[in-house]
Enzyme design. Structure first.
Site: not given
Length: 126
Positions: A84, A119, A78-80
């Site tokens: 990260n 993000t 859910r936030d690649v």
């Protein structure tokens, strides 16, 4: 659940702190910094080599594939993003910051979520 996830392309959770108003996750230290440092920072000359880039992409793919298909329960990151992705001392990619991830149980298999996590403005492909 996060402390049980182990894969060569994922950053391992070492511990946590949960006090009155402090909630901290402690991950292993990776001395290579983030992929963002190399793509946009002062180290970007290292990313000119296609073999370096393709090796990193393979590592990232293996980490995400494990989260999506190999872990139990399955996890959608859910936030690649490049900040990260951390690099170890040998420049191997390790996916991190999947604490905001969504656990996917069998009943969710056909469910599509559009709720933004992580993000601002990011919407994962799943």
């Amino acid at each position: 659940m996060l402390s049980r996830i182990r894969h060569q392309n994922l950053v391992c959770l070492e511990g946590f702190c949960y006090e009155s108003k402090q909630q901290i996750l402690v991950y292993e230290y990776l001395p290579g910094g983030s992929l963002a440092d190399y793509l946009y920072g002062m180290y970007n000359a290292i990313m000119d080599d296609w073999m370096n880039r393709s090796g990193l992409l393979i590592g990232i793919s293996k980490g995400l594939e494990y989260l999506h298909n190999g872990s139990d329960p399955r996890i959608i990151h859910r936030d690649v993003k490049c900040s990260n992705i951390l690099l170890d001392k040998d420049m191997n990619a390790r996916v991190c910051d999947f604490g905001l991830s969504k656990q996917l149980v069998q009943s969710d298999a056909s469910h599509v979520t559009t709720v933004v996590k992580g993000t601002a403005g990011y919407l994962d492909p799943e």
